[in-house]
Design a protein around this motif. Structure first.
Motif, PDB file in Angstrom:
ATOM      1  N   ALA A  45      14.155  -5.456  -3.580  1.00 12.57           N
ATOM      2  CA  ALA A  45      13.952  -4.120  -3.008  1.00 12.57           C
ATOM      3  C   ALA A  45      13.127  -4.151  -1.724  1.00 12.57           C
ATOM      4  CB  ALA A  45      13.291  -3.206  -4.036  1.00 12.57           C
ATOM      5  N   VAL A  46      12.325  -5.218  -1.534  1.00  9.78           N
ATOM      6  CA  VAL A  46      11.476  -5.327  -0.344  1.00  9.78           C
ATOM      7  C   VAL A  46      11.726  -6.699   0.276  1.00  9.78           C
ATOM      8  CG1 VAL A  46       9.143  -4.987   0.570  1.00  9.78           C
ATOM      9  CG2 VAL A  46       9.782  -3.920  -1.584  1.00  9.78           C
ATOM     10  N   PRO A  47      12.905  -6.911   0.867  1.00  9.26           N
ATOM     11  CA  PRO A  47      13.281  -8.265   1.316  1.00  9.26           C
ATOM     12  C   PRO A  47      12.503  -8.766   2.517  1.00  9.26           C
ATOM     13  CG  PRO A  47      14.941  -6.670   1.966  1.00  9.26           C
ATOM     14  CD  PRO A  47      13.990  -5.943   1.064  1.00  9.26           C
ATOM     15  N   ALA A  48      12.090  -7.877   3.421  1.00  8.02           N
ATOM     16  CA  ALA A  48      11.413  -8.335   4.640  1.00  8.02           C
ATOM     17  C   ALA A  48       9.955  -8.666   4.402  1.00  8.02           C
ATOM     18  CB  ALA A  48      11.524  -7.281   5.741  1.00  8.02           C
ATOM     19  N   GLY A  49       9.342  -8.076   3.388  1.00  7.27           N
ATOM     20  CA  GLY A  49       7.980  -8.438   3.046  1.00  7.27           C
ATOM     21  C   GLY A  49       6.988  -7.302   3.197  1.00  7.27           C
ATOM     22  N   LEU A  50       5.712  -7.671   3.081  1.00 11.57           N
ATOM     23  CA  LEU A  50       4.587  -6.752   3.123  1.00 11.57           C
ATOM     24  C   LEU A  50       3.643  -7.155   4.242  1.00 11.57           C
ATOM     25  CD1 LEU A  50       3.639  -6.826  -0.683  1.00 11.57           C
ATOM     26  CD2 LEU A  50       5.177  -5.195   0.427  1.00 11.57           C
ATOM     27  N   THR A  51       2.746  -6.257   4.608  1.00  7.08           N
ATOM     28  CA  THR A  51       1.628  -6.639   5.437  1.00  7.08           C
ATOM     29  C   THR A  51       0.673  -7.515   4.627  1.00  7.08           C
ATOM     30  OG1 THR A  51      -0.325  -5.813   6.602  1.00  7.08           O
ATOM     31  CG2 THR A  51       0.458  -4.495   4.779  1.00  7.08           C
ATOM     32  N   ALA A  52      -0.211  -8.207   5.333  1.00 11.08           N
ATOM     33  CA  ALA A  52      -1.255  -8.972   4.651  1.00 11.08           C
ATOM     34  C   ALA A  52      -2.322  -8.070   4.064  1.00 11.08           C
ATOM     35  CB  ALA A  52      -1.894  -9.962   5.621  1.00 11.08           C
ATOM     36  N   HIS A  53      -2.309  -6.776   4.455  1.00  9.90           N
ATOM     37  CA  HIS A  53      -3.347  -5.843   4.002  1.00  9.90           C
ATOM     38  C   HIS A  53      -2.753  -4.568   3.425  1.00  9.90           C
ATOM     39  CE1 HIS A  53      -6.800  -8.079   5.560  1.00  9.90           C
ATOM     40  NE2 HIS A  53      -6.074  -8.342   6.634  1.00  9.90           N
ATOM     41  N   PRO A  54      -1.959  -4.666   2.346  1.00  5.71           N
ATOM     42  CA  PRO A  54      -1.515  -3.435   1.693  1.00  5.71           C
ATOM     43  C   PRO A  54      -2.717  -2.730   1.074  1.00  5.71           C
ATOM     44  CG  PRO A  54      -1.032  -5.322   0.308  1.00  5.71           C
ATOM     45  CD  PRO A  54      -1.560  -5.872   1.605  1.00  5.71           C
ATOM     46  N   LYS A  55      -2.560  -1.451   0.803  1.00  6.16           N
ATOM     47  CA  LYS A  55      -3.647  -0.679   0.212  1.00  6.16           C
ATOM     48  C   LYS A  55      -3.169  -0.044  -1.091  1.00  6.16           C
ATOM     49  CE  LYS A  55      -6.652  -1.386   3.546  1.00  6.16           C
ATOM     50  NZ  LYS A  55      -5.964  -2.453   4.261  1.00  6.16           N
ATOM     51  N   VAL A  56      -4.008  -0.149  -2.117  1.00  8.41           N
ATOM     52  CA  VAL A  56      -3.701   0.422  -3.424  1.00  8.41           C
ATOM     53  C   VAL A  56      -4.519   1.693  -3.596  1.00  8.41           C
ATOM     54  CG1 VAL A  56      -3.742   0.071  -5.911  1.00  8.41           C
ATOM     55  CG2 VAL A  56      -3.168  -1.841  -4.402  1.00  8.41           C
ATOM     56  N   ASP A  57      -3.840   2.790  -3.884  1.00 10.86           N
ATOM     57  CA  ASP A  57      -4.508   4.063  -4.127  1.00 10.86           C
ATOM     58  C   ASP A  57      -5.099   4.032  -5.534  1.00 10.86           C
ATOM     59  OD1 ASP A  57      -5.235   6.696  -4.722  1.00 10.86           O
ATOM     60  OD2 ASP A  57      -3.611   7.536  -3.518  1.00 10.86           O
ATOM     61  N   PRO A  58      -6.437   4.090  -5.665  1.00 13.15           N
ATOM     62  CA  PRO A  58      -7.030   4.009  -7.001  1.00 13.15           C
ATOM     63  C   PRO A  58      -6.704   5.223  -7.864  1.00 13.15           C
ATOM     64  CG  PRO A  58      -8.714   4.457  -5.351  1.00 13.15           C
ATOM     65  CD  PRO A  58      -7.452   4.162  -4.612  1.00 13.15           C
ATOM     66  N   ALA A  59      -6.270   6.332  -7.238  1.00 14.38           N
ATOM     67  CA  ALA A  59      -5.960   7.539  -8.007  1.00 14.38           C
ATOM     68  C   ALA A  59      -4.566   7.470  -8.630  1.00 14.38           C
ATOM     69  CB  ALA A  59      -6.078   8.771  -7.109  1.00 14.38           C
ATOM     70  N   THR A  60      -3.585   6.966  -7.882  1.00 17.17           N
ATOM     71  CA  THR A  60      -2.199   6.945  -8.379  1.00 17.17           C
ATOM     72  C   THR A  60      -1.757   5.565  -8.846  1.00 17.17           C
ATOM     73  OG1 THR A  60      -1.208   6.434  -6.225  1.00 17.17           O
ATOM     74  CG2 THR A  60      -1.668   8.756  -6.706  1.00 17.17           C
ATOM     75  N   GLY A  61      -2.472   4.524  -8.425  1.00 20.20           N
ATOM     76  CA  GLY A  61      -2.063   3.173  -8.761  1.00 20.20           C
ATOM     77  C   GLY A  61      -0.955   2.627  -7.892  1.00 20.20           C
ATOM     78  N   GLU A  62      -0.469   3.396  -6.911  1.00 16.07           N
ATOM     79  CA  GLU A  62       0.579   2.921  -6.020  1.00 16.07           C
ATOM     80  C   GLU A  62       0.013   2.000  -4.942  1.00 16.07           C
ATOM     81  OE1 GLU A  62       3.954   6.057  -5.149  1.00 16.07           O
ATOM     82  OE2 GLU A  62       1.982   7.021  -5.099  1.00 16.07           O
ATOM     83  N   MET A  63       0.788   1.006  -4.538  1.00 17.92           N
ATOM     84  CA  MET A  63       0.436   0.137  -3.431  1.00 17.92           C
ATOM     85  C   MET A  63       1.333   0.491  -2.242  1.00 17.92           C
ATOM     86  SD  MET A  63       0.163  -4.029  -3.149  1.00 17.92           S
ATOM     87  CE  MET A  63       1.916  -4.389  -3.305  1.00 17.92           C
ATOM     88  N   PHE A  64       0.712   0.728  -1.082  1.00 24.62           N
ATOM     89  CA  PHE A  64       1.429   1.099   0.122  1.00 24.62           C
ATOM     90  C   PHE A  64       1.344  -0.041   1.133  1.00 24.62           C
ATOM     91  CE2 PHE A  64       0.438   4.979  -2.000  1.00 24.62           C
ATOM     92  CZ  PHE A  64       1.501   5.824  -1.734  1.00 24.62           C
ATOM     93  N   SER A  65       2.436  -0.249   1.854  1.00 23.36           N
ATOM     94  CA  SER A  65       2.481  -1.353   2.800  1.00 23.36           C
ATOM     95  C   SER A  65       3.399  -1.014   3.960  1.00 23.36           C
ATOM     96  CB  SER A  65       2.986  -2.628   2.114  1.00 23.36           C
ATOM     97  OG  SER A  65       3.075  -3.706   3.029  1.00 23.36           O
ATOM     98  N   PHE A  66       3.154  -1.655   5.101  1.00 28.86           N
ATOM     99  CA  PHE A  66       4.087  -1.629   6.212  1.00 28.86           C
ATOM    100  C   PHE A  66       4.584  -3.051   6.452  1.00 28.86           C
ATOM    101  CE2 PHE A  66       0.077  -2.659   8.296  1.00 28.86           C
ATOM    102  CZ  PHE A  66       0.451  -3.664   9.173  1.00 28.86           C
ATOM    103  N   CYS A  67       5.587  -3.177   7.300  1.00 26.11           N
ATOM    104  CA  CYS A  67       6.065  -4.495   7.725  1.00 26.11           C
ATOM    105  C   CYS A  67       6.616  -4.353   9.142  1.00 26.11           C
ATOM    106  CB  CYS A  67       7.159  -4.999   6.790  1.00 26.11           C
ATOM    107  SG  CYS A  67       7.739  -6.687   7.160  1.00 26.11           S
ATOM    108  N   TYR A  68       6.133  -5.181  10.065  1.00 26.16           N
ATOM    109  CA  TYR A  68       6.697  -5.153  11.413  1.00 26.16           C
ATOM    110  C   TYR A  68       7.726  -6.264  11.560  1.00 26.16           C
ATOM    111  CZ  TYR A  68       3.290  -8.874  12.639  1.00 26.16           C
ATOM    112  OH  TYR A  68       2.549 -10.030  12.700  1.00 26.16           O
ATOM    113  N   SER A  69       8.574  -6.121  12.582  1.00 19.10           N
ATOM    114  CA  SER A  69       9.677  -7.057  12.764  1.00 19.10           C
ATOM    115  C   SER A  69       9.901  -7.320  14.247  1.00 19.10           C
ATOM    116  CB  SER A  69      10.958  -6.484  12.144  1.00 19.10           C
ATOM    117  OG  SER A  69      12.083  -7.293  12.439  1.00 19.10           O
TER     118      SER A  69
END
Length: 469
Positions: free
Chosen positions: A172-196
């Motif tokens: 689902a995420v073939p290109a990858g993540l940033t080295a610094h994703p952030k996890v929301d402590p309230a929802t438990g979701e991890m958010f990330s960007f990826c540049y190309s």
């Protein structure tokens, strides 16, 4: 035959300060159960501190540009009931496995335009780039991940740090993540960007606490060139992604220049990406460079507050001299007008700003950094003190020693109401390494406990505290 048709020459450690001293690579992998503890290690501090960083398995060839180059080595310090244990391991990417089979480096640093052919590495790896998951480490959705610079991370076995596989979250995420994703402590979701390097130049995604993406890979509109973006921040409403004018220029690299070009005339923009999928809001200002954010949060008036360490320009990665000083800055971003208002909090040699991760996306008060004492002449990436800033009062406190080299500080919440800061410290004289634990209420008092590590840990990059489960 050109210079890049044959295996490049080895890099001489005598000419590269990031291959000697506190940066010298550590090739040994060990597991030591009982570590010496000096002072009082809190019995309620239960979990694991992990730290990643560049660590060449073999002497590099062609070039070596710290902190972008390097094989990944993850170090883990387990704390439980006042006792400590240590383990470390290389992240065994396909390139590293091939080099171990050959007994030497086969891929050069990223600034050297050579890639090994099939006669050296086989058809599957021929002319490929090496994976570099050597920047950060995170635990999310039952996965322990060694993170690279906008590329797929590598999953590690949490028991022994064995490399399991390249992680794409079931494709689902073939290109990858940033080295610094952030996890929301309230929802438990991890958010990330990826540049190309190719359009779309910037995408983002969200991954639920169970490891299943909750937002598919989504294009960020408004970017028309490939740029390097190292870090992000998160609020309850937005992903906050600073886009500084550090542009990838392949033509310049092929002509013998740097692949990264600093173009300050373009200015710096910050993308406010709504977490609900609404259109991106862009804010703009004069050019500045940023490696790392501390945190961001939504203010009550509709603006966004962002704290980060600011530089005049990116320095060593473009071949320029490193800026003389960095600045801890608070920026107020107005999504309605696109304005950025920046206020200097403190000016000093510093990097690696960290907060209590339980406050990610929410108002915070304290920011910890590593720093350089006035008059010190340290190699970039080294530090001889720690700084803590109170953003409500503007006051800063320090603890340091020129005989010591400090790594990134990480906040350590205990099982009770107490909290601490921890970091890896290396003595410059005999190069023994320690894990220092500071009281969160009075860190300037110095470490309340020191854990002697069984071998030297090279100066490296980022880490995380994983509370005991």
């Amino acid at each position: 035959m050109t210079a890049f048709d044959e295996l490049p020459a080895p890099v001489d450690p005598a000419t590269n300060p990031h291959l000697r001293g506190v940066f010298e690579p550590q090739r040994a992998e060990i597991d030591v159960v009982e570590l010496e503890v000096q002072g009082e290690l809190p019995t309620t501090l239960r979990g694991s501190y992990l730290r990643n960083g560049p660590n060449m398995r073999f002497d590099p060839i062609g070039s070596y540009l710290y902190p972008i180059d390097g094989d990944a080595m993850v170090h883990r310090i387990d704390l439980d009931g006042g006792r400590a244990r240590y383990r470390n391991a290389f992240v065994r990417t396909p390139a590293l496995v091939a080099e171990e089979a050959a007994g030497r480096a086969l891929w050069p640093g990223i600034m050297t335009p050579y890639r090994p052919g099939p006669e050296l590495v086989g058809d599957d790896l021929a002319y490929s780039d090496r994976d570099l998951p050597d920047i950060n480490v995170v635990r999310h959705g039952g996965r322990l991940l060694a993170l690279a610079e906008s590329a797929p991370p590598f999953r590690l076995d949490p028991a022994d740090l064995r490399t399991v596989c390249k992680e794409t979250f079931d494709g689902a995420v073939p290109a990858g993540l940033t080295a610094h994703p952030k996890v929301d402590p309230a929802t438990g979701e991890m958010f990330s960007f990826c540049y190309s390097l190719e359009a779309p130049y910037l995408t983002w995604t969200a991954i639920g606490r169970d490891g299943v993406p909750t937002r598919p890979v989504t294009t960020v509109d408004g970017l028309d060139a490939p740029v390097m973006i190292h870090d992000m921040a998160l609020t309850a409403t937005y992903l906050v992604v600073p886009v500084c004018p550090l542009v990838f220029d392949i033509a310049a690299a092929m002509a013998g220049g740097s692949v990264l070009q600093w173009r300050p005339e373009a200015g710096t923009r910050i993308a406010l990406i709504p977490r609900d999928g609404a259109p991106v809001r862009w804010c703009a200002d004069e050019a500045f460079w940023m490696w790392h954010t501390a945190n961001a949060y939504d203010a009550g008036d509709g603006t966004v507050v962002l704290d980060y360490v600011q530089w005049d320009h990116p320095g060593v990665v473009t071949g320029a001299q490193e800026p003389a000083a960095s600045t801890l800055v608070r920026a107020v971003l107005d999504p309605a007008t696109g304005r950025i208002t920046r206020t200097e909090v403190a000016r000093a040699g510093m990097e690696f700003p960290r907060i209590d991760d339980r406050l990610i996306g929410r108002p915070h008060r304290q920011v910890a950094t590593v720093g350089e004492s006035p008059g010190a002449d340290l190699v970039g990436g080294d530090a001889d003190l720690l700084r803590w800033y109170d953003l409500d009062t503007g006051e800063g406190i320090t603890w340091g020693d020129p005989a010591l080299s400090f790594g990134e500080p990480v906040h350590l919440p205990a099982d009770d109401e107490a909290h601490y800061w921890g970091c890896i410290v290396t003595e410059r004289g005999d190069r023994t390494s320690w894990f220092h634990v500071f009281d969160g209420e009075d860190p300037a008092a110095g470490p309340r406990a020191r854990v002697r590590l069984p071998h030297r840990v090279p100066a490296g990059l980022h880490g995380a505290w994983l509370p005991g489960e």
